[in-house]
Design a protein around this motif. Structure first.
Motif, PDB file in Angstrom:
ATOM      1  N   GLN A 293      64.177  73.032 -40.514  1.00 24.22           N
ATOM      2  CA  GLN A 293      62.948  72.960 -39.694  1.00 24.22           C
ATOM      3  C   GLN A 293      62.336  73.303 -38.720  1.00 24.22           C
ATOM      4  N   ASN A 294      61.222  74.103 -38.867  1.00 16.90           N
ATOM      5  CA  ASN A 294      60.872  75.060 -37.672  1.00 16.90           C
ATOM      6  C   ASN A 294      59.802  75.233 -37.716  1.00 16.90           C
ATOM      7  N   TRP A 295      59.068  73.549 -37.264  1.00 18.36           N
ATOM      8  CA  TRP A 295      58.200  73.392 -36.625  1.00 18.36           C
ATOM      9  C   TRP A 295      57.159  73.814 -35.026  1.00 18.36           C
ATOM     10  N   ALA A 296      57.707  74.518 -35.473  1.00 16.57           N
ATOM     11  CA  ALA A 296      57.159  75.731 -34.358  1.00 16.57           C
ATOM     12  C   ALA A 296      56.106  76.051 -34.841  1.00 16.57           C
ATOM     13  N   SER A 297      54.861  77.006 -33.983  1.00 22.20           N
ATOM     14  CA  SER A 297      53.900  78.083 -33.801  1.00 22.20           C
ATOM     15  C   SER A 297      54.697  79.502 -34.763  1.00 22.20           C
ATOM     16  N   PRO A 298      54.163  80.347 -35.607  1.00 20.77           N
ATOM     17  CA  PRO A 298      54.994  81.807 -35.786  1.00 20.77           C
ATOM     18  C   PRO A 298      54.674  83.029 -33.945  1.00 20.77           C
TER      19      PRO A 298
END
Length: 418
Positions: A293-298
């Motif tokens: 779950q990498n919900w961050a901005s690229p």
């Protein structure tokens, strides 16, 4: 000439007054109350109960609801063409002859409330209760995760310690099954938002099937000679000992989830483009990498401090905030204030806003079981983000939080109007 001066002066004054009023009046922020599918199964088996609690939510200051229609058990509370209806929870049976989701939508519309629909994505059964379609459908059982545990290899539906029997997100068949019911929902119902829940891997123990090994090899362009040992092994105390491909493994899994979220967004754009695409996850981003779950901005650099542990230098490319309209950050924490306290709601919101970096809207969300200082928690979440979600109505009722929530909402909106 003088006869035009007074009317002109009045006209300019009116324009100025209108401009001032418009500048002060901000659009009302979304304030959602979540209705969990199983915890409220008996409560919402009656239409009058639904109406009562929608009225109560409105009186408290909520202007939206999240209607959960597919839980970890894998059955549903909407009119599906292929998935089983949920008709019993903990011994209480209810086989409705009316459309649960449509009734919520209709009643919410009467109250001018927004409706967001939520479903779990990859679970197909409850491992705790040994219930759900996975236990009767061999085709679904063929899609579930194969766990690599300190005790050995096992199927997730046989592991009673797990909250749900997840399908393996790596498998095209798993994604196709999920996309089938998501498309069905978007095609049959008219709603305002859709929230992806359990759109992830279950944990670091899943999935270790041959299919995941082959997909991983294709992703990194190398053969994995020893699997799963080249990913990790277990120490005597059960902790993971990294192997040669340890960090690439977590990147691969996060990319699987990013790619699936992109599929959902594409379907949304095609079927019902005005629906707000939402995603809920825990705010402690650094601790959920095992779930993909990498919900961050690229553009986020949060992972850089973990490159000596689990992150690759390219981990940022797995971020999917840019695919969402709204990220609902789960600051399900007991302490409210403390910018230097990683276990505070204030810290969690600030960290979320930093890592989203403007790619999508952020709503704060609260767990109503952590009921201490709840007015402050509501005020903080609503004033620091663009919206609020409270989970779940069953805890709001049980902890008698209606007045505290209203006070927090009123406080935040009064401060916003100043």
């Amino acid at each position: 000439m003088r006869k035009y001066i007074l009317p002109l002066f009045i006209f300019i004054s009116v324009l100025y007054t209108y401009a001032q009023a418009s500048a002060k009046k901000q659009p009302e922020k979304p304030k959602y109350l979540w209705m969990c599918i199983d915890a409220n199964f008996e409560r919402f088996s009656h239409k009058d109960s639904i109406r009562y609690y929608l009225d109560k939510a409105c009186e408290t200051g909520f202007n939206g609801i999240v209607v959960d229609v597919r839980g970890v058990e894998g059955s549903v509370l909407y009119d599906s063409d292929f998935m089983p209806k949920l008709t019993e929870v903990k011994g209480y049976k209810c086989d409705r002859d009316w459309d649960y989701l449509q009734y919520f939508i209709d009643q919410a519309r009467k109250r001018k409330m927004s409706v967001s629909v939520s479903t779990t994505v990859f679970p197909v059964g409850s491992s705790w209760w040994h219930t759900g379609p996975v236990y009767s459908d061999p085709d679904l059982a063929a899609l579930t995760c194969l766990e690599y545990t300190p005790e050995g290899i096992k199927k997730i539906e046989d592991d009673g310690t797990k909250v749900a029997a997840f399908m393996n997100p790596v498998l095209p068949e798993s994604r196709a099954y999920a996309m089938r019911f998501l498309r069905e929902l978007f095609s049959k119902y008219d709603f305002d938002g859709f929230c992806l829940d359990y759109c992830r891997f279950p944990d670091g123990e899943s999935d270790f099937s041959d299919a995941s090994k082959e997909a991983f090899e294709k992703y990194i362009g190398k053969k994995v000679e020893k699997f799963p040992e080249d990913i990790f092994t277990y120490a005597q105390d059960g902790t993971r000992v990294p192997g040669k491909f340890y960090r690439q493994w977590w990147e691969f899994r996060a990319m699987v989830i990013r790619d699936f979220v992109a599929e959902v967004r594409s379907m949304r754009d095609e079927v019902q483009p005005d629906v707000e695409l939402q995603y809920w996850a825990a705010s402690w981003l650094h601790a959920i990498y095992t779930q993909g779950q990498n919900w961050a901005s690229p553009r986020s650099h949060f992972y850089e401090q973990y490159e000596s542990d689990w992150a690759t230098p390219a981990y940022n490319k797995t971020g999917f905030a840019d695919l969402l309209d709204t990220f609902i950050t789960g600051t399900y924490l007991e302490r409210v204030w403390g910018m230097d306290d990683p276990e505070s709601i204030e810290y969690g919101i600030a960290r979320t806003l930093r890592d989203i970096d403007g790619d999508c809207t952020v709503y704060g969300s609260l767990y109503a079981q952590n009921w201490h200082d709840f007015e402050d928690a509501v005020y903080l979440s609503l004033s620091r983000t663009e919206g609020l979600m409270v989970f779940d109505i069953v805890q709001v009722i049980g902890n008698s939080l209606w007045d505290e929530i209203k006070a927090g909402i009123d406080r935040a909106e009064a401060a916003e109007a100043e």
